[in-house]
Structure formats: C-alpha cells, structure tokens
Design a protein around this motif. Structure first.
Motif, PDB file in Angstrom:
ATOM      1  N   GLY A 198      22.138 -21.757   4.841  1.00 57.53           N
ATOM      2  CA  GLY A 198      22.272 -23.052   4.182  1.00 57.53           C
ATOM      3  C   GLY A 198      21.781 -23.080   2.745  1.00 57.53           C
ATOM      4  O   GLY A 198      21.954 -24.080   2.051  1.00 57.53           O
ATOM      5  N   THR A 199      21.168 -21.992   2.282  1.00 59.30           N
ATOM      6  CA  THR A 199      20.717 -21.921   0.893  1.00 59.30           C
ATOM      7  C   THR A 199      21.938 -21.855  -0.016  1.00 59.30           C
ATOM      8  O   THR A 199      22.880 -21.110   0.250  1.00 59.30           O
ATOM      9  N   VAL A 200      21.909 -22.648  -1.099  1.00 59.57           N
ATOM     10  CA  VAL A 200      23.021 -22.671  -2.046  1.00 59.57           C
ATOM     11  C   VAL A 200      22.565 -22.035  -3.354  1.00 59.57           C
ATOM     12  O   VAL A 200      21.457 -22.274  -3.832  1.00 59.57           O
ATOM     13  N   TYR A 201      23.460 -21.226  -3.931  1.00 55.75           N
ATOM     14  CA  TYR A 201      23.203 -20.531  -5.184  1.00 55.75           C
ATOM     15  C   TYR A 201      24.238 -20.950  -6.217  1.00 55.75           C
ATOM     16  O   TYR A 201      25.406 -21.151  -5.897  1.00 55.75           O
ATOM     17  N   PHE A 202      23.787 -21.085  -7.460  1.00 55.87           N
ATOM     18  CA  PHE A 202      24.662 -21.313  -8.604  1.00 55.87           C
ATOM     19  C   PHE A 202      24.920 -19.951  -9.222  1.00 55.87           C
ATOM     20  O   PHE A 202      23.973 -19.209  -9.501  1.00 55.87           O
ATOM     21  N   LEU A 203      26.185 -19.609  -9.407  1.00 53.86           N
ATOM     22  CA  LEU A 203      26.568 -18.316  -9.964  1.00 53.86           C
ATOM     23  C   LEU A 203      27.342 -18.559 -11.249  1.00 53.86           C
ATOM     24  O   LEU A 203      28.067 -19.545 -11.356  1.00 53.86           O
ATOM     25  N   TRP A 204      27.234 -17.638 -12.204  1.00 53.14           N
ATOM     26  CA  TRP A 204      28.018 -17.761 -13.421  1.00 53.14           C
ATOM     27  C   TRP A 204      28.126 -16.405 -14.096  1.00 53.14           C
ATOM     28  O   TRP A 204      27.404 -15.473 -13.797  1.00 53.14           O
ATOM     29  N   HIS A 205      29.060 -16.329 -14.980  1.00 54.61           N
ATOM     30  CA  HIS A 205      29.390 -15.154 -15.779  1.00 54.61           C
ATOM     31  C   HIS A 205      29.561 -13.909 -14.908  1.00 54.61           C
ATOM     32  O   HIS A 205      30.217 -13.971 -13.889  1.00 54.61           O
ATOM     33  N   SER A 206      29.016 -12.818 -15.293  1.00 58.21           N
ATOM     34  CA  SER A 206      29.228 -11.544 -14.606  1.00 58.21           C
ATOM     35  C   SER A 206      28.073 -11.220 -13.677  1.00 58.21           C
ATOM     36  O   SER A 206      27.346 -10.260 -13.878  1.00 58.21           O
ATOM     37  N   GLY A 207      27.885 -12.048 -12.654  1.00 60.03           N
ATOM     38  CA  GLY A 207      26.874 -11.749 -11.659  1.00 60.03           C
ATOM     39  C   GLY A 207      25.540 -12.428 -11.826  1.00 60.03           C
ATOM     40  O   GLY A 207      24.584 -12.077 -11.146  1.00 60.03           O
ATOM     41  N   LYS A 208      25.447 -13.405 -12.714  1.00 61.43           N
ATOM     42  CA  LYS A 208      24.191 -14.148 -12.826  1.00 61.43           C
ATOM     43  C   LYS A 208      24.106 -15.117 -11.645  1.00 61.43           C
ATOM     44  O   LYS A 208      25.110 -15.691 -11.230  1.00 61.43           O
ATOM     45  N   PHE A 264      27.737 -20.793  -4.094  1.00 59.78           N
ATOM     46  CA  PHE A 264      27.808 -19.987  -2.878  1.00 59.78           C
ATOM     47  C   PHE A 264      26.769 -20.512  -1.906  1.00 59.78           C
ATOM     48  O   PHE A 264      25.604 -20.670  -2.268  1.00 59.78           O
ATOM     49  N   GLU A 265      27.201 -20.795  -0.666  1.00 58.93           N
ATOM     50  CA  GLU A 265      26.272 -21.208   0.373  1.00 58.93           C
ATOM     51  C   GLU A 265      26.086 -20.059   1.354  1.00 58.93           C
ATOM     52  O   GLU A 265      27.044 -19.583   1.963  1.00 58.93           O
ATOM     53  N   ASP A 266      24.850 -19.619   1.505  1.00 58.57           N
ATOM     54  CA  ASP A 266      24.529 -18.519   2.404  1.00 58.57           C
ATOM     55  C   ASP A 266      24.505 -19.016   3.850  1.00 58.57           C
ATOM     56  O   ASP A 266      24.511 -20.218   4.114  1.00 58.57           O
ATOM     57  N   LYS A 302      19.005 -19.493  -7.389  1.00 57.31           N
ATOM     58  CA  LYS A 302      18.834 -20.229  -6.140  1.00 57.31           C
ATOM     59  C   LYS A 302      18.575 -21.686  -6.493  1.00 57.31           C
ATOM     60  O   LYS A 302      17.720 -22.000  -7.328  1.00 57.31           O
ATOM     61  N   LEU A 303      19.313 -22.593  -5.837  1.00 51.81           N
ATOM     62  CA  LEU A 303      19.140 -24.014  -6.089  1.00 51.81           C
ATOM     63  C   LEU A 303      18.142 -24.606  -5.096  1.00 51.81           C
ATOM     64  O   LEU A 303      17.970 -24.092  -3.997  1.00 51.81           O
ATOM     65  N   LYS A 304      17.538 -25.712  -5.487  1.00 48.99           N
ATOM     66  CA  LYS A 304      16.651 -26.435  -4.579  1.00 48.99           C
ATOM     67  C   LYS A 304      17.480 -26.978  -3.411  1.00 48.99           C
ATOM     68  O   LYS A 304      18.708 -27.086  -3.532  1.00 48.99           O
ATOM     69  N   PRO A 305      16.856 -27.346  -2.294  1.00 49.74           N
ATOM     70  CA  PRO A 305      17.625 -27.838  -1.146  1.00 49.74           C
ATOM     71  C   PRO A 305      18.567 -29.009  -1.457  1.00 49.74           C
ATOM     72  O   PRO A 305      19.635 -29.124  -0.869  1.00 49.74           O
ATOM     73  N   ASP A 306      18.200 -29.857  -2.430  1.00 47.54           N
ATOM     74  CA  ASP A 306      19.095 -30.984  -2.787  1.00 47.54           C
ATOM     75  C   ASP A 306      20.100 -30.589  -3.871  1.00 47.54           C
ATOM     76  O   ASP A 306      20.837 -31.442  -4.365  1.00 47.54           O
ATOM     77  N   LEU A 307      20.141 -29.302  -4.226  1.00 49.44           N
ATOM     78  CA  LEU A 307      20.982 -28.709  -5.250  1.00 49.44           C
ATOM     79  C   LEU A 307      20.652 -29.246  -6.651  1.00 49.44           C
ATOM     80  O   LEU A 307      21.419 -29.182  -7.556  1.00 49.44           O
TER      81      LEU A 307
END
Length: 187
Positions: A169-179, A164-166, A182-187
């Motif tokens: 520009g911040t990108v998040y890794f999501l998994w399972h039931s709502g975990k 998910f990209e907010d 936050k990823l580093k800027p270079d993902l």
C-alpha cells in the motif's frame, strides 16, 4: 512461438506478423494525444495525455472516460495549470504541460504532470528549469476539482512523473530516469 492473434484469428508468429499487421492494435479516438495514460477506476476506464500544441503552451489536463476501452467520452479540461505559485515562471515563458498520468489510488483520482524548462542544452541546466507535480481530486471524481498537493514548489526536479503503489500500500512518486520518493500515507 506465438506473439498474438491476427485479425483473421490466425496465430501471429515472428514470420507472419509484419509492420503493417500489428495484432490487437486499434484506433481509440480521433484526437491528437501524446504520452497517453490509462487507469481503471471504480466505474470504468480513464485516459489522459499531452494535448496539443505539444511543444507550445497548452492549457492543462483533459480526461476521457470509457466503460469498455472502446467508446470514449470526453470530460474536458479537468485542471488548468497556473494556480500554483511554482508555475509562474513557466506560464510567463508559455511552457507546455506534458505527460500527465491518471491514477486511482486510496479512493480518489490522482494526476501527475510535468512542465519542461528547456533553458539550455545541458542535462544539469534542464533539471534546474523543469518540474513535475501531483494533483488530488478533492471530490474523488475523475473530473475533479483537483488541488496541487505541493503548490509552492515542484515535487520533482524534472519531467515524466508517475505514481507506483507497492503491494503493502506504500505509494511512491517517480520521475525522470529512475528518481523515486516515498510518499506519506496521505500522499
């Protein structure tokens, strides 16, 4: 209250839409595929999903390209799982790869993927034996090649990974039931 338009152009309402007449649905291709994911890239649309056998060992991730969401061209396997050290126990047990998603972020393509463990009936045990990861196209092209951004250990401790990209520009890794992480800027 309108819920869409039927094939004959008449408005679909709760009383006119039926299980046999779903507005706007059409067959994309003749390919068994589960957990589908579509994203828009710089030159068209891209699709991926879980390939057969769904509950047995499958080789990896296939991708298709379309200029119009109607005509699809297969790019074939863009990544085959097994190259990352954390995959070894899953390969030995011939576990499937599930629910890949394709994303175009930060000027390149990304694929998330999941490998289920199924080593017990309890939720807690499954968390210890499943995993998910993130792949980056090293060329910026949807056909790759791809590298695992965290090859030595799973990125998520369960299945159904996504990105998910907010708005900032911040990108998040999501998994399972709502975990979420936050990823580093270079993902």
């Amino acid at each position: 209250e309108d819920v869409g338009i039927l094939a004959d152009g008449e408005p679909a309402t709760p009383t006119t839409a039926s299980r046999d007449q779903l507005p706007g649905l059409r067959k994309l291709m003749d390919m068994p595929l589960r957990d589908t994911s579509i994203c828009r890239g710089p030159d068209g649309w891209y699709l991926t999903g879980t390939v057969e056998p769904f509950y047995g060992f499958n080789e990896g991730i296939k991708v298709w390209r379309s200029p119009d969401l109607t005509n699809w061209t297969a790019l074939g396997f863009v990544w085959k799982y097994g190259g990352s050290p954390w995959h070894k126990p899953f390969l030995e047990k011939k576990k499937p790869l599930w629910a890949p998603e394709i994303h175009f972020l930060k000027g390149t393509f990304w694929l998330t993927y999941s490998i289920p463990g199924w080593d017990g009936p309890s939720f807690e045990k499954m968390q210890k034996t499943s995993g998910s990861g993130l792949l980056r196209s090293t060329t910026g092209k949807p056909e790759g090649p791809y590298e695992d951004v965290q090859p030595h250990e799973r990125l998520g401790d369960d299945i159904d990974a996504s990105l998910f990209e907010d708005d900032d520009g911040t990108v998040y890794f999501l998994w399972h039931s709502g975990k979420i992480a936050k990823l580093k800027p270079d993902l």
